[in-house]
Motif scaffolding. Structure first.
Motif, PDB file in Angstrom:
ATOM      1  N   UNK A 128     -25.306  -6.200  -8.131  1.00 14.16           N
ATOM      2  CA  UNK A 128     -25.363  -4.726  -7.589  1.00 14.16           C
ATOM      3  C   UNK A 128     -24.295  -3.999  -8.333  1.00 14.16           C
ATOM      4  N   UNK A 129     -23.120  -4.153  -8.485  1.00 20.98           N
ATOM      5  CA  UNK A 129     -21.746  -3.676  -9.382  1.00 20.98           C
ATOM      6  C   UNK A 129     -22.347  -3.563 -10.735  1.00 20.98           C
ATOM      7  N   UNK A 130     -22.980  -4.436 -11.310  1.00 23.04           N
ATOM      8  CA  UNK A 130     -23.227  -4.285 -12.774  1.00 23.04           C
ATOM      9  C   UNK A 130     -24.329  -3.462 -13.040  1.00 23.04           C
ATOM     10  N   UNK A 131     -25.164  -3.206 -11.924  1.00 22.88           N
ATOM     11  CA  UNK A 131     -26.259  -2.232 -12.190  1.00 22.88           C
ATOM     12  C   UNK A 131     -25.489  -0.986 -11.879  1.00 22.88           C
ATOM     13  N   UNK A 132     -24.593  -0.723 -10.961  1.00 23.44           N
ATOM     14  CA  UNK A 132     -24.180   0.602 -10.886  1.00 23.44           C
ATOM     15  C   UNK A 132     -23.456   0.942 -11.911  1.00 23.44           C
ATOM     16  N   UNK A 133     -22.784  -0.067 -12.412  1.00 28.43           N
ATOM     17  CA  UNK A 133     -21.874   0.414 -13.690  1.00 28.43           C
ATOM     18  C   UNK A 133     -22.885   0.788 -15.046  1.00 28.43           C
ATOM     19  N   UNK A 134     -23.980   0.106 -15.068  1.00 24.50           N
ATOM     20  CA  UNK A 134     -25.039   0.339 -16.085  1.00 24.50           C
ATOM     21  C   UNK A 134     -25.513   1.728 -15.727  1.00 24.50           C
ATOM     22  N   UNK A 135     -25.406   2.201 -14.587  1.00 23.24           N
ATOM     23  CA  UNK A 135     -26.090   3.488 -14.266  1.00 23.24           C
ATOM     24  C   UNK A 135     -25.043   4.614 -14.410  1.00 23.24           C
ATOM     25  N   UNK A 136     -23.784   4.288 -13.860  1.00 22.89           N
ATOM     26  CA  UNK A 136     -22.826   5.344 -14.065  1.00 22.89           C
ATOM     27  C   UNK A 136     -22.035   5.405 -15.369  1.00 22.89           C
ATOM     28  N   UNK A 137     -21.344   4.431 -15.769  1.00 24.73           N
ATOM     29  CA  UNK A 137     -20.364   5.120 -16.990  1.00 24.73           C
ATOM     30  C   UNK A 137     -21.130   4.568 -18.308  1.00 24.73           C
ATOM     31  N   UNK A 138     -22.137   3.674 -18.187  1.00 22.30           N
ATOM     32  CA  UNK A 138     -22.688   3.140 -19.392  1.00 22.30           C
ATOM     33  C   UNK A 138     -24.292   3.618 -19.523  1.00 22.30           C
ATOM     34  N   UNK A 139     -24.489   4.819 -18.749  1.00 25.98           N
ATOM     35  CA  UNK A 139     -25.877   5.014 -18.800  1.00 25.98           C
ATOM     36  C   UNK A 139     -26.487   5.569 -20.205  1.00 25.98           C
ATOM     37  N   UNK A 140     -25.327   6.209 -21.039  1.00 24.68           N
ATOM     38  CA  UNK A 140     -25.980   6.473 -22.498  1.00 24.68           C
ATOM     39  C   UNK A 140     -26.306   5.218 -23.415  1.00 24.68           C
ATOM     40  N   UNK A 141     -25.365   4.272 -22.979  1.00 24.53           N
ATOM     41  CA  UNK A 141     -25.493   3.201 -23.860  1.00 24.53           C
ATOM     42  C   UNK A 141     -26.954   2.488 -23.496  1.00 24.53           C
ATOM     43  N   UNK A 142     -27.138   2.634 -22.315  1.00 27.03           N
ATOM     44  CA  UNK A 142     -28.419   1.881 -21.820  1.00 27.03           C
ATOM     45  C   UNK A 142     -29.576   2.757 -22.206  1.00 27.03           C
ATOM     46  N   UNK A 143     -29.492   4.024 -22.518  1.00 27.84           N
ATOM     47  CA  UNK A 143     -30.786   4.737 -23.009  1.00 27.84           C
ATOM     48  C   UNK A 143     -31.006   4.506 -24.610  1.00 27.84           C
ATOM     49  N   UNK A 144     -29.537   4.290 -25.187  1.00 26.84           N
ATOM     50  CA  UNK A 144     -29.668   3.966 -26.649  1.00 26.84           C
ATOM     51  C   UNK A 144     -30.247   2.741 -26.706  1.00 26.84           C
TER      52      UNK A 144
END
Lengths: 173, 103, 385, 386
Positions: A128-144
């Motif tokens: 869950x924490x990993x997911x939240x990290x992906x959604x909050x600080x790293x969301x741009x990375x994820x989109x890229x």
């Protein structure tokens, strides 16, 4: 104790798998050895309490990359796999020397510089924490990353499809 | 188990991959040797994360996750290129793809 | 095979920009689950697509024609059963027709009726098992086949009661039939025939609108009307390609001119597996109509004219043919004045229908090749003789 | 290893290894019997308990048939083709069984004896669902291995078909599970099952229903069941990837296939059918496991029924169905579920409205996709010549 046994077993599996994968003449055997390597590595990730990464490792590497490799081999080699062609062993010695050199260069600085913490901290693995990290600080990375994957998909299809020549005559009859 | 165990293991795996890249001529084998090296690097990330001061930041897993995704893209494109090359040269032997070399 | 390539997609053109992965040569048969006997197809596959196909047969060759030339005319009657072992009655009839032409024997009225009844029951049996096997080839795991076989059993029981054998009936004789049907047989036959449409309705509801069957069979294995005619295709296959041609209407052999019946044919020029499947379903309904009329019209009387068991016909050439369930079954006899035929030749509908297999399969998937073969309806006993 | 841990692991896993193969034996009997009934046959009815040999007549509806089959399989000759890759030929059936067995541990079946061993329960793993999918994917490799190692063209065709099919159908499978994961907010199998306690099963929501249907269809393809049994299509490629297998190796494949069926049905039960939820579990907790297995068998029964009913699809139609129908529909389903989740549903009216709208959207999408992908088929007209 448990952890040590598991570590040694898994590292043996990983190293052997990798060695067989790079040296086996028969490509299909090689790919399956590579899968063994990936599985061993997934086990190591699990040992390091990186659950999600272990699952992703199996899902992506064994499930997808492995099958892609199999397809590529089936498309480019004769179906029987081992075609008896000479595999070069000319570079074997120099390859080994270079690899050992790199090994030493790789290892010396970290081993000298980093004091090894004897014990890892106790952590509670949480997807869950990993997911939240992906959604909050790293969301741009994820989109890229998503963009990259889409581009790779399209690129792969285009590259593999080749240039389609316009048919000179559609119906000769 | 200490961090050094994992670092040594990762280095060994990296070198195995390197041997593959150096000594094999088949493009697909070279591709999967590169994969092995990449995975060795991932192992390092995870190990460093696990033994770090503040594992709750999850830097290691996040970076590894991104690396895995990029690697997947890399393999897909790489294999597509291998197939495209095969279509042209009818071989995946890297040493016979030498059209730039002067005869 | 010049006309063959006309219908096939030009493979060389497709191959140009594909990967040169080499063709997979698969030898399907002679003991493959769906080649309907000891039949073999040498198939060249590009992936799953059939790019070349050559049928290989002869595994069941039993020298039927030469055997028949070395025995009396009547002696080879039981062997005709073994031609198309699903339809021994129509095989008998075709041979009897040829021989009766040779020696001009009159057939009694009751025998004519019984011949029609037997032939139409045979048609039901054949089309039933064909449809069953066809859907089986589509992968339906035997359920429709076993439904069909349940009904086939009833008809085979009738055959057994009349002739003593379920499949190799050997029931026809020159000038009539071997024996009359037993007491009450006609009533039992009527019962079977009356119940048959109920089964057909059920079967049609199950199969004819099934989405998977529709998409698997439509547009698969097209056989154009021109190719069908030039290749000499007969029977339901020809009618599925859009040609109205039925020997029962053309020759009016036996007493077929007394019955009201229609010949179903496909309207388009497609002639795909679906057409062949449906034409057979429709033919079954027409057969039931004929059977009802025949069962109504039959009267008492002798069933065998006074034909001698062994005879020496004058030198002559005759050709007797019937509309067997699979197509035109013909027997060509040359008599030379001895008790044995000088030349005995069978025109087997399965073999001739099989000749267009390659044309229909090229460019289709390997799974289609199987159902195309199934839709041709071959029996190897007849193909190889 | 500490003896306690070993004991716990054994208690957690060994019963699974006993229960499911036993159920497998029963399922083979059930399948043969049910198929026989569908096909107007009787099916196995002779082999009873071994006592039959000694005077008693206990045929027990042929329940001894699986036992007889098993013994036959064990003693049959193991034939390996001359040119086969012997190592892989041996490894493939084992590799087919292991992942299937492994994923059983991720099913949140609450056996009475598991309560004390919570630390070793695999379904409590934080990423249990994703592990499930990851490990199920290994099956593909085993099938390819078998197809390739047999050096038989039919096997190879079957193996390649299997890879193409399973890779394609894994995507709608995972995407339909994503809906449930989104709703619960967890990948933990036990949490997902607990979230549906009472009658709040996800199959009773519009998106859950759509996802369940997609999941079930995709799971049929994943386990090579009819109408997606192309890798082992009997009428086309003999037996596909296990054409060259006999005896015990074949039995392993057979076992692996059925265990995979149990596993994937179990996941469907976990995700959509409320896990072990059912009447009476409040008073009798062990009923929960019974309900779970009963639900698995309900799904298996549908699979058997479909097997006796439907013809097989063709390769291109199969792939088209996955990519052009199931995939867009499951993506749309995720969107619908997401929107419906965030629309406030305080009172019953708004709830019903949201449900009706989302059901309508999904239904229209399914209809539209069906129209778009429909091959040019229609019932035709036929004429009669007099």
């Amino acid at each position: 104790m448990n952890e040590e046994i598991a570590f040694w077993m898994l590292s043996a599996i990983a190293v052997l798998g990798a060695l067989v994968a790079v040296r086996k003449r028969n490509l299909i055997h090689g790919v399956f050895a590579l899968m063994v390597f990936f599985a061993g590595l997934a086990g190591l990730f699990l040992l390091l309490l990186a659950e999600f990464i272990a699952a992703a490792q199996i899902l992506v590497y064994i499930g997808a990359v492995g099958i892609l490799l199999l397809f590529a081999i089936m498309l480019t080699e004769r179906v029987a796999g081992d075609d008896g062609r000479r595999m070069t062993s000319r570079g074997w010695f120099w390859g080994l020397v270079a690899a050992v050199a790199v090994f030493v260069v790789l290892l010396l600085p970290p081993i000298q510089q980093f004091p090894s913490p004897e014990h890892a901290r106790a952590i509670e693995p949480s997807v869950k924490e990993l997911g939240e990290k992906l959604m909050h600080p790293y969301v741009v990375t994820l989109e890229v990353l998503a963009l990259l994957l889409t581009a790779a998909l399209i690129g792969a299809v285009t590259a593999a499809q080749g240039v389609r020549m316009p048919k000179e005559e559609d119906s000769p009859e | 188990m200490t961090l050094h165990h994992y670092l040594i293991l990762a280095a060994v795996l990296f070198c195995v991959g390197l041997i593959g890249v150096f000594t094999r001529r088949n493009a697909i084998v070279v591709l999967f040797s590169v994969e092995i090296m990449l995975n060795a690097a991932n192992l390092n990330f995870i190990a460093f994360w696990r033994y770090s001061e503040n594992p709750a930041l999850l830097h290691g897993p996040l970076f590894t996750l991104f690396a895995i995704a990029v690697a997947a893209a890399e393999v897909a494109v790489g294999l597509a290129l291998v197939i495209a090359v095969y279509r042209h040269f009818k071989t995946v032997d890297l040493e016979s793809m030498d059209t730039l070399r002067e005869e | 095979m010049s006309s063959a390539t006309a219908t096939a997609p030009n493979y060389e053109l497709i191959q140009q920009d594909g990967l040169d992965t080499g063709l997979l040569e698969v030898s399907m048969g002679p003991h493959h689950p769906s080649t309907h006997g000891v039949f073999r197809m040498d198939v060249k596959l590009d992936g799953e697509t059939v790019v070349d196909l050559s049928p290989v047969f002869g595994y069941l060759h039993r020298n039927h024609e030469k055997l028949a030339e070395n025995m009396s005319y009547l002696g080879s009657m039981p062997f005709t059963d073994r031609l198309d072992y699903f339809n021994s009655m129509t095989n008998n009839w075709a041979y009897a027709l040829a021989a009766e032409k040779l020696v001009e024997i009159e057939v009694p009225e009751r025998a004519e009726y019984l011949r029609v009844i037997m032939a139409e029951l045979t048609r039901l049996v054949n089309h039933l098992s064909l449809v069953g096997f066809f859907v089986n080839d589509l992968g339906a795991l035997g359920t429709p086949l076993l439904y069909a076989f349940r009904e086939r059993e009833k008809i085979l029981d009738l055959f057994e009661q009349a002739s003593g054998a379920r499949m190799m009936c050997n029931y026809f004789r020159f000038g009539g039939l071997r024996n009359d049907v037993p007491e009450g047989w006609l009533d039992r036959a009527r019962e079977v025939v009356d119940r048959f449409p109920v089964f057909l309705d059920e079967y049609e509801k199950l199969l004819c609108e099934n989405e998977i069957i529709l998409s698997r069979t439509q547009g698969v294995g097209n056989l154009s009307r021109d190719l069908a005619i030039s290749a000499g295709i007969t029977g339901p296959m020809l009618r599925a390609s859009g040609e109205r041609y039925d020997l029962r209407k053309v020759d009016r052999y036996g007493i077929y001119d007394r019955f009201q019946f229609r010949v179903p044919y496909s309207d388009g020029d497609v002639g795909d597996c679906y057409d062949r499947f449906i034409v057979r379903m429709l033919e079954m309904r027409e057969s039931i109509g004929i059977l009802k009329q025949a069962l109504d019209g039959i009267e008492h009387g002798p069933v065998l004219g006074n034909a001698p068991k062994v005879f020496k016909p004058k030198p002559a050439e005759v050709y007797g043919r019937v509309e067997a369930p699979k197509g035109e079954l013909g027997f060509y006899l040359i008599a030379d004045g001895t008790p044995k035929p000088y030349r005995y030749r069978v025109r087997p509908p399965s073999l001739i229908n099989l000749t267009v297999l390659r044309d229909m399969c090229l460019g289709q998937k390997v799974a289609d090749a199987v159902i195309i073969l199934g839709s041709i309806d071959i029996v190897l006993g007849e193909v190889d003789r | 290893m500490s003896p306690d841990l070993v004991r716990d692991i054994l208690i957690a896993t060994v019963p699974l290894m006993v229960i499911f193969p036993t159920l497998f034996a029963f399922t083979t009997w059930l399948e043969r019997k049910a198929l026989a009934r569908i096909q107007n046959r009787i099916g196995p009815n002779k082999v009873g308990v071994p006592l039959t040999r000694y005077g008693g007549r206990f045929s027990l509806f042929g329940l001894g048939q699986p036992l007889a089959d098993g013994i036959k399989m064990l003693f049959k000759e193991n034939i390996v083709p001359r040119d086969a890759d012997r190592l892989f030929h041996l490894l493939a059936p084992i590799l087919a069984l292991i992942p299937a067995m492994l994923v059983l541990c991720f099913l949140p079946i609450e056996f009475p004896w598991t309560e004390s061993l919570l630390p070793v329960q695999a379904f409590l793993l934080d990423g249990a669902v994703i592990f499930f999918f990851a490990i199920t994917g290994l099956n593909t490799l085993a099938i390819f291995m078998a197809g390739w190692a047999s050096r038989n063209k039919y096997s190879l065709l079957g193996g390649m078909r299997a890879i193409a099919q399973m890779v394609s159908y894994e995507i709608p499978l995972v995407l339909s599970a994503v809906v449930v994961v989104m709703m619960v907010g967890s990948l933990n199998a036990a949490e997902i099952a607990n979230a549906q306690a009472g009658w709040n099963w996800f199959v009773f929501t519009p998106w859950g229903l759509a996802a369940f249907v997609i999941f079930f269809i995709a799971s049929l393809a994943e386990t090579n069941r009819s109408p997606f049994d192309l890798p082992e299509a009997e009428s086309e490629i003999i037996a596909g990837y296990f054409t060259e297998y006999s005896g015990f190796k074949f039995a392993l494949f057979f076992l692996g296939e059925y265990i995979a069926m149990f596993a994937i049905s179990g996941l469907a039960v976990t995700l959509f059918l409320g896990g072990g939820a059912g009447p009476g579990i409040a008073t009798l907790p062990w009923l929960s496991a019974m309900w779970f297995i009963a639900k698995i068998f309900a799904l298996i029964a549908v699979m058997i029924w479909l097997r006796g009913t439907l013809p097989r699809l063709r390769v291109d139609q199969l792939m088209g169905f996955a990519w052009k129908f199931l995939l867009p529909l499951s993506i749309l389903n995720i969107l619908v579920a997401g929107f419906a989740h965030f629309i406030p549903q305080e009172n019953i009216v708004s709830k019903v409205a949201v449900w009706v709208v989302s059901l309508g959207i999904l239904y229209m999408a399914a209809k539209g996709l069906n129209q778009l992908n429909r091959p040019n088929v229609r019932p035709r007209d036929y004429k009669y010549a007099e």
